[in-house]
Scaffold this motif. Sequence first.
Motif, PDB file in Angstrom:
ATOM      1  N   THR A   1       0.839  -1.199   0.000  1.00  0.00           N
ATOM      2  CA  THR A   1       0.000   0.000   0.000  1.00  0.00           C
ATOM      3  C   THR A   1       0.872   1.245   0.000  1.00  0.00           C
ATOM      4  O   THR A   1       1.795   1.368   0.809  1.00  0.00           O
ATOM      5  CB  THR A   1      -0.920   0.014   1.241  1.00  0.00           C
ATOM      6  N   ILE A   2       0.568   2.161  -0.908  1.00  0.00           N
ATOM      7  CA  ILE A   2       1.264   3.438  -0.956  1.00  0.00           C
ATOM      8  C   ILE A   2       0.267   4.527  -0.579  1.00  0.00           C
ATOM      9  O   ILE A   2      -0.880   4.505  -1.015  1.00  0.00           O
ATOM     10  CB  ILE A   2       1.897   3.707  -2.340  1.00  0.00           C
ATOM     11  N   GLU A   3       0.711   5.447   0.258  1.00  0.00           N
ATOM     12  CA  GLU A   3      -0.129   6.563   0.683  1.00  0.00           C
ATOM     13  C   GLU A   3       0.568   7.853   0.272  1.00  0.00           C
ATOM     14  O   GLU A   3       1.727   8.071   0.613  1.00  0.00           O
ATOM     15  CB  GLU A   3      -0.322   6.522   2.198  1.00  0.00           C
ATOM     16  N   VAL A   4      -0.151   8.697  -0.446  1.00  0.00           N
ATOM     17  CA  VAL A   4       0.393   9.960  -0.948  1.00  0.00           C
ATOM     18  C   VAL A   4      -0.342  11.100  -0.264  1.00  0.00           C
ATOM     19  O   VAL A   4      -1.573  11.143  -0.273  1.00  0.00           O
ATOM     20  CB  VAL A   4       0.247  10.047  -2.488  1.00  0.00           C
ATOM     21  N   LYS A   5       0.426  12.023   0.334  1.00  0.00           N
ATOM     22  CA  LYS A   5      -0.149  13.180   1.020  1.00  0.00           C
ATOM     23  C   LYS A   5       0.274  14.440   0.294  1.00  0.00           C
ATOM     24  O   LYS A   5       1.419  14.578  -0.109  1.00  0.00           O
ATOM     25  CB  LYS A   5       0.336  13.248   2.470  1.00  0.00           C
ATOM     26  N   GLY A   6      -0.679  15.363   0.159  1.00  0.00           N
ATOM     27  CA  GLY A   6      -0.399  16.629  -0.506  1.00  0.00           C
ATOM     28  C   GLY A   6      -1.282  17.723   0.034  1.00  0.00           C
ATOM     29  O   GLY A   6      -2.054  17.518   0.978  1.00  0.00           O
ATOM     30  N   PRO A   7      -1.222  18.906  -0.584  1.00  0.00           N
ATOM     31  CA  PRO A   7      -2.015  20.035  -0.091  1.00  0.00           C
ATOM     32  C   PRO A   7      -3.520  19.826  -0.216  1.00  0.00           C
ATOM     33  O   PRO A   7      -4.291  20.421   0.533  1.00  0.00           O
ATOM     34  CB  PRO A   7      -1.540  21.208  -0.946  1.00  0.00           C
ATOM     35  N   LYS A   8      -3.999  18.993  -1.129  1.00  0.00           N
ATOM     36  CA  LYS A   8      -5.431  18.780  -1.335  1.00  0.00           C
ATOM     37  C   LYS A   8      -5.985  17.576  -0.591  1.00  0.00           C
ATOM     38  O   LYS A   8      -7.171  17.303  -0.658  1.00  0.00           O
ATOM     39  CB  LYS A   8      -5.735  18.614  -2.827  1.00  0.00           C
ATOM     40  N   GLY A   9      -5.110  16.810   0.099  1.00  0.00           N
ATOM     41  CA  GLY A   9      -5.613  15.666   0.847  1.00  0.00           C
ATOM     42  C   GLY A   9      -4.686  14.470   0.753  1.00  0.00           C
ATOM     43  O   GLY A   9      -3.524  14.580   0.371  1.00  0.00           O
ATOM     44  N   THR A  10      -5.228  13.316   1.109  1.00  0.00           N
ATOM     45  CA  THR A  10      -4.472  12.070   1.136  1.00  0.00           C
ATOM     46  C   THR A  10      -5.202  11.017   0.317  1.00  0.00           C
ATOM     47  O   THR A  10      -6.417  10.907   0.388  1.00  0.00           O
ATOM     48  CB  THR A  10      -4.331  11.567   2.589  1.00  0.00           C
ATOM     49  N   GLN A  11      -4.432  10.257  -0.466  1.00  0.00           N
ATOM     50  CA  GLN A  11      -5.002   9.149  -1.229  1.00  0.00           C
ATOM     51  C   GLN A  11      -4.081   7.954  -1.104  1.00  0.00           C
ATOM     52  O   GLN A  11      -2.869   8.103  -0.926  1.00  0.00           O
ATOM     53  CB  GLN A  11      -5.168   9.521  -2.704  1.00  0.00           C
ATOM     54  N   SER A  12      -4.657   6.754  -1.207  1.00  0.00           N
ATOM     55  CA  SER A  12      -3.849   5.548  -1.103  1.00  0.00           C
ATOM     56  C   SER A  12      -4.235   4.559  -2.197  1.00  0.00           C
ATOM     57  O   SER A  12      -5.319   4.634  -2.764  1.00  0.00           O
ATOM     58  CB  SER A  12      -4.004   4.906   0.269  1.00  0.00           C
ATOM     59  N   PHE A  13      -3.322   3.630  -2.461  1.00  0.00           N
ATOM     60  CA  PHE A  13      -3.522   2.606  -3.488  1.00  0.00           C
ATOM     61  C   PHE A  13      -2.829   1.336  -3.018  1.00  0.00           C
ATOM     62  O   PHE A  13      -1.690   1.388  -2.543  1.00  0.00           O
ATOM     63  CB  PHE A  13      -2.942   3.081  -4.828  1.00  0.00           C
ATOM     64  N   THR A  14      -3.509   0.208  -3.135  1.00  0.00           N
ATOM     65  CA  THR A  14      -2.916  -1.081  -2.792  1.00  0.00           C
ATOM     66  C   THR A  14      -2.609  -1.821  -4.085  1.00  0.00           C
ATOM     67  O   THR A  14      -3.512  -2.158  -4.838  1.00  0.00           O
ATOM     68  CB  THR A  14      -3.871  -1.911  -1.916  1.00  0.00           C
ATOM     69  N   ALA A  15      -1.333  -2.058  -4.319  1.00  0.00           N
ATOM     70  CA  ALA A  15      -0.890  -2.732  -5.540  1.00  0.00           C
ATOM     71  C   ALA A  15      -0.981  -4.238  -5.359  1.00  0.00           C
ATOM     72  O   ALA A  15      -1.025  -4.753  -4.233  1.00  0.00           O
ATOM     73  CB  ALA A  15       0.543  -2.332  -5.871  1.00  0.00           C
ATOM     74  N   THR A  16      -0.996  -4.964  -6.464  1.00  0.00           N
ATOM     75  CA  THR A  16      -1.009  -6.423  -6.410  1.00  0.00           C
ATOM     76  C   THR A  16       0.378  -6.928  -6.013  1.00  0.00           C
ATOM     77  O   THR A  16       1.344  -6.165  -5.969  1.00  0.00           O
ATOM     78  CB  THR A  16      -1.404  -7.018  -7.775  1.00  0.00           C
ATOM     79  N   ASP A  17       0.473  -8.219  -5.741  1.00  0.00           N
ATOM     80  CA  ASP A  17       1.758  -8.802  -5.338  1.00  0.00           C
ATOM     81  C   ASP A  17       2.718  -8.960  -6.511  1.00  0.00           C
ATOM     82  O   ASP A  17       3.840  -9.424  -6.326  1.00  0.00           O
ATOM     83  CB  ASP A  17       1.530 -10.168  -4.672  1.00  0.00           C
ATOM     84  N   ASP A  18       2.305  -8.591  -7.715  1.00  0.00           N
ATOM     85  CA  ASP A  18       3.148  -8.744  -8.895  1.00  0.00           C
ATOM     86  C   ASP A  18       4.137  -7.605  -9.076  1.00  0.00           C
ATOM     87  O   ASP A  18       5.012  -7.687  -9.934  1.00  0.00           O
ATOM     88  CB  ASP A  18       2.269  -8.846 -10.154  1.00  0.00           C
ATOM     89  N   VAL A  19       3.989  -6.520  -8.311  1.00  0.00           N
ATOM     90  CA  VAL A  19       4.891  -5.369  -8.456  1.00  0.00           C
ATOM     91  C   VAL A  19       5.448  -4.965  -7.090  1.00  0.00           C
ATOM     92  O   VAL A  19       4.886  -5.288  -6.045  1.00  0.00           O
ATOM     93  CB  VAL A  19       4.174  -4.160  -9.104  1.00  0.00           C
ATOM     94  N   THR A  20       6.568  -4.249  -7.140  1.00  0.00           N
ATOM     95  CA  THR A  20       7.207  -3.718  -5.943  1.00  0.00           C
ATOM     96  C   THR A  20       7.210  -2.206  -6.026  1.00  0.00           C
ATOM     97  O   THR A  20       7.615  -1.638  -7.042  1.00  0.00           O
ATOM     98  CB  THR A  20       8.657  -4.221  -5.839  1.00  0.00           C
ATOM     99  N   LEU A  21       6.766  -1.538  -4.965  1.00  0.00           N
ATOM    100  CA  LEU A  21       6.749  -0.077  -4.904  1.00  0.00           C
ATOM    101  C   LEU A  21       7.902   0.391  -4.034  1.00  0.00           C
ATOM    102  O   LEU A  21       8.111  -0.134  -2.932  1.00  0.00           O
ATOM    103  CB  LEU A  21       5.426   0.415  -4.320  1.00  0.00           C
ATOM    104  N   LYS A  22       8.661   1.396  -4.512  1.00  0.00           N
ATOM    105  CA  LYS A  22       9.781   1.949  -3.754  1.00  0.00           C
ATOM    106  C   LYS A  22       9.714   3.469  -3.792  1.00  0.00           C
ATOM    107  O   LYS A  22       9.441   4.050  -4.841  1.00  0.00           O
ATOM    108  CB  LYS A  22      11.117   1.507  -4.352  1.00  0.00           C
ATOM    109  N   VAL A  23       9.976   4.101  -2.643  1.00  0.00           N
ATOM    110  CA  VAL A  23      10.050   5.562  -2.569  1.00  0.00           C
ATOM    111  C   VAL A  23      11.511   5.930  -2.371  1.00  0.00           C
ATOM    112  O   VAL A  23      12.136   5.524  -1.391  1.00  0.00           O
ATOM    113  CB  VAL A  23       9.184   6.124  -1.418  1.00  0.00           C
ATOM    114  N   GLU A  24      12.065   6.675  -3.323  1.00  0.00           N
ATOM    115  CA  GLU A  24      13.455   7.123  -3.261  1.00  0.00           C
ATOM    116  C   GLU A  24      13.482   8.635  -3.400  1.00  0.00           C
ATOM    117  O   GLU A  24      12.942   9.159  -4.368  1.00  0.00           O
ATOM    118  CB  GLU A  24      14.271   6.501  -4.397  1.00  0.00           C
ATOM    119  N   GLU A  25      14.071   9.329  -2.442  1.00  0.00           N
ATOM    120  CA  GLU A  25      14.222  10.782  -2.441  1.00  0.00           C
ATOM    121  C   GLU A  25      12.974  11.494  -2.949  1.00  0.00           C
ATOM    122  O   GLU A  25      12.013  11.642  -2.233  1.00  0.00           O
ATOM    123  CB  GLU A  25      15.457  11.192  -3.236  1.00  0.00           C
ATOM    124  N   ASN A  26      12.948  11.933  -4.201  1.00  0.00           N
ATOM    125  CA  ASN A  26      11.815  12.675  -4.758  1.00  0.00           C
ATOM    126  C   ASN A  26      11.116  11.914  -5.870  1.00  0.00           C
ATOM    127  O   ASN A  26      10.585  12.521  -6.800  1.00  0.00           O
ATOM    128  CB  ASN A  26      12.275  14.034  -5.280  1.00  0.00           C
TER     129      ASN A  26
END
Length: 177
Positions: free
Chosen positions: A23-48
Amino acid sequence: MSRIGKKPVELPSGVSASVSGQTIEVKGPKGTQSFTATDDVTLKVEENAISVEPRGKSKRARQQWGMSRTVVANLVHGVQNTFKKELEIQGVGYRAQLAGKVLKLNLGLSHDVDFQIPDGITITCPKPTEIIIEGHDIQQVGQVAANIRDWRRPEPYKGKGIRYKGEYIFQKEGKKK
């Protein structure tokens, strides 16, 4: 190889992202949204940036790779800006008006249609024949526009109905005598 999936999603200033499991959660000036990806992909957050990588070389993993990257890009855009769909109403006597959280549509039916506006969506009617739908979730904006359009789809003989702005309706020729 997915051309879209290879590109990382850039995080603009004022937007942050965090990953927990799939699950990735993105926060910004207009609010927060999240997305749950399938097990077939890998999500990574690096710097920007947020990168999406497939887990394996299966067809499903490659399909989910590009789709997941696009959904994450839409989340980042949605917490910073709004998505917008514009509808046009064509037909004699067809019109729309707002009454609080209800969109009233006169579409030539035996009754007026009362469309309840869902949370997270704002609808404006600058003219009686125009409807503008805005929101931060692209899927919800598109679904609301499709639900409104389903009340009276454009017909191919006279072109009467609700259409997306700029949509071309192929006109059929009427019956010959």
